[in-house]
Write an enzyme that holds these catalytic residues in place. Structure first.
Site, PDB file in Angstrom:
ATOM      1  N   HIS A 150      -4.165  -5.545  -8.721  1.00  0.00           N
ATOM      2  CA  HIS A 150      -5.082  -4.464  -8.344  1.00  0.00           C
ATOM      3  C   HIS A 150      -6.497  -5.045  -8.309  1.00  0.00           C
ATOM      4  O   HIS A 150      -6.887  -5.785  -9.215  1.00  0.00           O
ATOM      5  CB  HIS A 150      -4.994  -3.316  -9.366  1.00  0.00           C
ATOM      6  N   MET A 209       0.813  -1.211   0.000  1.00  0.00           N
ATOM      7  CA  MET A 209       0.000   0.000   0.000  1.00  0.00           C
ATOM      8  C   MET A 209       0.852   1.269   0.000  1.00  0.00           C
ATOM      9  O   MET A 209       0.683   2.136   0.852  1.00  0.00           O
ATOM     10  CB  MET A 209      -0.946  -0.009   1.206  1.00  0.00           C
TER      11      MET A 209
HETATM   12  C1  GRF Z   1      -5.844  -7.314  -2.383  1.00  0.00           C
HETATM   13  O1  GRF Z   1      -7.201  -7.161  -2.667  1.00  0.00           O
HETATM   14  C2  GRF Z   1      -4.993  -6.684  -3.441  1.00  0.00           C
HETATM   15  O2  GRF Z   1      -5.535  -6.774  -4.722  1.00  0.00           O
HETATM   16  C3  GRF Z   1      -4.976  -5.230  -2.994  1.00  0.00           C
HETATM   17  O3  GRF Z   1      -4.886  -5.289  -1.596  1.00  0.00           O
HETATM   18  C4  GRF Z   1      -5.438  -6.529  -1.148  1.00  0.00           C
HETATM   19  C5  GRF Z   1      -4.356  -7.192  -0.376  1.00  0.00           C
HETATM   20  O4  GRF Z   1      -4.801  -8.350   0.262  1.00  0.00           O
HETATM   21  N1  GRF Z   1      -3.928  -4.487  -3.624  1.00  0.00           N
HETATM   22  P1  GRF Z   1      -3.757  -9.372   0.838  1.00  0.00           P
HETATM   23  O5  GRF Z   1      -2.817  -8.609   1.770  1.00  0.00           O
HETATM   24  O6  GRF Z   1      -3.025  -9.998  -0.306  1.00  0.00           O
HETATM   25  O7  GRF Z   1      -4.589 -10.365   1.592  1.00  0.00           O
END
Ligand code: GRF
Length: 226
Positions: free
Chosen positions: A121, A102
């Protein structure tokens, strides 16, 4: 006669570094796909943008090298990205996979890993770049939603598309319910893309489109639980 024994790190397996910020369910799907299947691939490290990322512990427990860099410890975005790039380079990856990472990355960072940096994404790009994609999908009334695995360019959520996964939007959906459904196709699409990369089946054409040898569709479709 001398024999040379190659360890897995000296072999020609494709090396992946995975970047996370939180729970890391995509990272877990990628690691398990690598472990369960006879792929020429290994996860060389999992690196988090915060020390309390839950996925770090899971990776460490499996014996995967982990590291965490906290952005608040750096004076600028550039300084953080430079330190991150240095940490990634120590693991000599062929590809860097962003899995719920993030942070908006600087052009310097993205260019350093050009053609080797991949993201997932949670929308069918180019629809709904940025945050709150599931709420955006519900607000606009689209009937199909999903996820996109793509190469990263300096423009946010806008690189050449490797694979997509699609899910229906159902009556009564909340952002959380929709996110859960999308996550199921994320866990199919990302490991598949990793497999293609590991096998050297992914090429980028001169006009910045992706081709995958042996898989013309590159589309994953959600199916309801039996
Ligand atoms: C996922 O939905 C991904 O696409 C987005 O953030 C979320 C991360 O989930 N960028 P995780 O940490 O992989 O469980």
């Amino acid at each position: 006669m001398e024999f040379l024994i190659l360890s897995s790190t000296q072999s020609n397996r494709c090396r992946f570094v995975i970047l996370i910020s939180g729970r890391g369910s995509n990272m877990q799907a990628l690691v398990q796909a690598c472990e369960n299947q006879d792929w020429p691939a290994e996860v060389s490290a999992v690196i988090a943008s915060r020390p309390d990322a839950a996925g770090l512990r899971w990776a460490a427990e499996r014996g995967i090298p982990t590291a965490a860099l906290f952005h608040k410890d750096y004076a600028s975005r550039e300084a953080f990205d430079a330190a991150l790039a240095e940490e990634i380079d120590r693991h000599r990856p062929d590809y860097v996979l962003l899995a719920g990472f993030m942070r908006v990355l600087t052009p310097g960072f993205v260019n350093h890993f050009a053609g080797r940096l991949v993201n997932i994404h949670p929308s069918l790009l180019p629809a709904f770049p940025g945050l709150h994609t599931h709420a955006q999908a519900l607000a606009t009334g689209v009937r199909v939603h999903g996820c996109t695995v793509h190469f990263v360019t300096p423009v946010l959520d806008n690189g050449p598309i490797i694979a997509q996964g699609c899910v229906p939007v159902l009556a009564g959906d909340t952002p959380d319910a929709l996110a859960q459904r999308v996550l199921q196709v994320e866990h199919q699409a990302y490991p598949a893309a990793m497999n293609w990369l590991a096998h050297g089946r992914v090429t980028l054409t001169a006009d910045q489109r992706v081709e995958v040898q042996g898989d013309p569709a590159r589309l994953f479709t959600w199916t309801p639980p039996a």
